[in-house]
Design a protein around this motif. Structure first.
Motif, mmCIF file in Angstrom:
data_model
loop_
_atom_site.group_PDB
_atom_site.id
_atom_site.type_symbol
_atom_site.label_atom_id
_atom_site.label_comp_id
_atom_site.label_asym_id
_atom_site.label_seq_id
_atom_site.Cartn_x
_atom_site.Cartn_y
_atom_site.Cartn_z
ATOM 1 N N ASN A 49 0.726 -1.399 0.047
ATOM 2 C CA ASN A 49 0.020 -0.008 -0.223
ATOM 3 C C ASN A 49 0.852 1.259 -0.112
ATOM 4 O O ASN A 49 1.750 1.385 0.957
ATOM 5 C CB ASN A 49 -0.858 0.033 1.269
ATOM 6 N N LEU A 50 0.714 1.951 -1.020
ATOM 7 C CA LEU A 50 1.464 3.360 -0.998
ATOM 8 C C LEU A 50 0.436 4.681 -0.949
ATOM 9 O O LEU A 50 -0.291 4.665 -1.620
ATOM 10 C CB LEU A 50 2.275 3.357 -2.574
ATOM 11 N N LEU A 51 0.917 5.395 0.016
ATOM 12 C CA LEU A 51 0.243 6.576 0.171
ATOM 13 C C LEU A 51 0.903 7.733 -0.107
ATOM 14 O O LEU A 51 2.253 7.740 0.435
ATOM 15 C CB LEU A 51 -0.313 6.651 1.700
ATOM 16 N N HIS A 52 0.772 8.505 -0.840
ATOM 17 C CA HIS A 52 1.401 9.864 -0.885
ATOM 18 C C HIS A 52 0.636 10.887 -0.548
ATOM 19 O O HIS A 52 -0.459 11.112 -1.171
ATOM 20 C CB HIS A 52 1.955 9.924 -2.250
ATOM 21 N N SER A 53 0.909 11.922 0.079
ATOM 22 C CA SER A 53 0.007 13.209 0.548
ATOM 23 C C SER A 53 0.819 14.417 0.069
ATOM 24 O O SER A 53 1.925 14.397 0.050
ATOM 25 C CB SER A 53 -0.232 13.147 2.027
ATOM 26 N N ALA A 54 -0.246 15.374 -0.494
ATOM 27 C CA ALA A 54 0.530 16.540 -1.030
ATOM 28 C C ALA A 54 -0.529 17.650 -0.967
ATOM 29 O O ALA A 54 -1.712 17.533 -0.265
ATOM 30 C CB ALA A 54 0.871 16.455 -2.491
ATOM 31 N N LYS A 55 0.142 18.882 -0.814
ATOM 32 C CA LYS A 55 -0.862 20.133 -0.326
ATOM 33 C C LYS A 55 -1.973 20.196 -1.418
ATOM 34 O O LYS A 55 -2.948 20.562 -1.236
ATOM 35 C CB LYS A 55 0.106 21.223 -0.654
ATOM 36 N N CYS A 56 -1.810 20.077 -2.859
ATOM 37 C CA CYS A 56 -2.803 20.161 -3.879
ATOM 38 C C CYS A 56 -2.840 18.656 -4.942
ATOM 39 O O CYS A 56 -1.726 18.250 -4.865
ATOM 40 C CB CYS A 56 -2.609 21.307 -4.686
ATOM 41 N N ARG A 57 -3.774 18.691 -5.725
ATOM 42 C CA ARG A 57 -3.484 17.478 -6.634
ATOM 43 C C ARG A 57 -2.481 17.711 -7.513
ATOM 44 O O ARG A 57 -1.929 16.565 -7.851
ATOM 45 C CB ARG A 57 -4.951 17.699 -7.510
ATOM 46 N N GLU A 58 -2.081 18.718 -7.978
ATOM 47 C CA GLU A 58 -1.024 18.966 -8.982
ATOM 48 C C GLU A 58 0.230 18.360 -8.254
ATOM 49 O O GLU A 58 1.224 18.010 -9.027
ATOM 50 C CB GLU A 58 -1.058 20.351 -9.346
#
Lengths: 121, 331
Positions: free
Chosen positions: B227-236
């Motif tokens: 399971n890979l989770l990636h979080s970022a400030k915005c979709r781009e």
């Protein structure tokens, strides 16, 4: 006649105990504030050293080390009841691992021998 | 009697003497404390020769693989060459630059010499401060795979006021010659077995090492769920979105979870923070292996959380993008 450290299972027993013990400590609301923001890897290495000592294993820890290491915690309010809570977690860990109650008593006694140093009294 | 080589020094280790004692006896500055293989202060690395097993007891598997050992527990039965802790640098040429998002620049570097590394380790990138006699260094994790990529690939987030990241984003050009420090670090793929369940969590450009570790796992035909989770400030800024969706389609064991922390953009994404998402989806992590990379505050929070959820401390690998990896060298 084997010694306490060998009876408990030596270094592999320390490895098995350290995660269970540290998990208990971190989940214990009486004491877990003292562990806020500390580095987990460093802390686990220290807990291993403590367990090795308490199990009667080889160690070079002196009263002076214990005093120095806990000085800042005593300043933050570390007292008798917190120390007792840690010893309680230690005993629970050992009984979970199936250690004889007479041996648990012996471990508790060794842990108790550093009480005055830990509390800087 | 074995001999230890460190830099240009040769030190004889007597039978029954530990490497630590031998080093201390000739005045080598080695950090140490317990002398009983417990505190791990005296950890060092054999560059040549095999340290005895007893000297590696209690170390993480990734460190054992790299021949790290504890000097206080090492009674060598053969000669060893050990790391002398001096920075090991080499030149590298900029081969390609890809703007992955507004914030992330991917740099492909071809080193002057063949380098051995594992996906997920990090290099230090050095740049001169013009007019001053100092250079700035920052660490960047590798997303490349040594078996597949000819270049070392790093992803550089633009940090406001960051000297090296600003320099990289504004001034790097193809063909430019740079100085790097060789790859190091212990956050790389080392499963206990091929069916172990794996959790990979990245914030921001923490995705670089996580992507490298993922590709390594897939190339080694790992069968357990990943399971890979990636979080970022915005979709781009979910800048490998397409590549990860393609991998997910090709590998049934892989699930890719997007997390956008700004709730205005959450349409199909999770509206939870990354640590909430992990707590919610994986409340029990016994026997899992976990890799955490990126923002130091979140990495520390997630480490505690996955440990309390049952992951063994030996099975949690993390790389917090801290300033402690940063260096300032005087030339």
């Amino acid at each position: 006649m084997t010694n306490l450290f060998e009876r408990i299972g030596g270094e592999p027993a320390v490895d098995a105990a350290v995660d269970i013990f540290y998990r208990k400590v971190l989940s214990d609301n009486r004491i877990n504030d003292f562990f806020d923001g500390v580095d987990m890897d460093n802390q686990i290495a220290k807990q291993k050293a403590f367990l090795t000592m308490a199990f009667g294993g080889p160690n070079n820890y002196t009263g002076k080390d214990m005093r120095e290491a806990h000085k800042h915690l005593v300043a933050r309010g570390l007292v008798e009841r917190h120390f007792n809570a840690v010893v309680e977690n230690l005993a629970d860990t050992l009984s979970e691992l199936g250690v004889e109650s007479s041996d648990i008593g012996e471990v508790a006694k060794i842990a108790d021998s550093v009480r005055e140093d830990v509390l800087n009294r | 009697m074995a001999t230890i080589s460190i830099g240009n020094n040769r030190i004889a280790v007597n039978t029954g003497q530990s490497v630590l004692d031998a080093l201390l006896s000739v005045g080598t500055k080695v950090p140490y404390s317990c002398r009983a293989g417990v505190c791990q202060s005296c950890i060092t690395q054999a560059i040549d020769g095999e340290p005895p097993d007893i000297a590696q007891a209690g170390l993480k598997e990734t460190l054992k693989q790299q021949n790290f050992f504890l000097a206080c527990r090492c009674y060598p039965d053969q000669d060893l060459v050990i790391e002398n802790f001096e920075l090991d640098r080499c030149g590298a040429r900029v081969e390609k630059l890809i703007q992955r998002s507004a914030n992330v620049l991917e740099v492909h570097l071809v080193p002057d010499i063949q380098l051995n590394y594992q996906a997920g380790q990090f290099i230090t990138l050095w740049c001169d401060r013009p007019g001053e006699d100092v250079e700035e260094g920052r660490c960047y994790s590798l997303s490349s795979l040594p078996t597949e990529d000819e270049s070392l690939i790093i992803q550089i987030a633009k940090v406001e006021g960051g000297y090296v990241s600003t320099w990289a984003h504004e001034q790097l050009s193809r063909g430019q010659q740079l100085v790097i420090t060789k790859p190091t670090g212990n956050c790389f793929f080392a499963p206990e077995h091929v069916r172990q369940s794996i959790l990979l969590a990245a914030t921001g450009t923490g995705l670089a090492p996580i992507y490298g570790i993922l590709r390594d796992a897939l190339e080694r035909k790992h069968l357990g769920e990943i399971n890979l989770l990636h979080s970022a400030k915005c979709r781009e800024e979910l800048y490998l979105h397409k590549a990860l969706r393609n991998l997910e389609a090709a590998y049934p064991q892989l699930r890719y979870h997007e997390i956008v922390s700004d709730s205005y953009h959450n349409d199909s994404c999770s509206n939870m923070d990354i640590e909430e998402k992990i707590a919610h989806e994986w409340p029990r992590l016994n026997n899992w292996q976990v890799y955490l990379c990126g923002n130091p505050r979140l990495v520390q929070k997630m480490r505690k959380q996955v440990f309390l959820a049952g992951a063994s401390s030996q099975q949690i690998f993390s790389d917090a993008f801290l300033n402690r990896h940063d260096g300032l060298g005087i030339k």
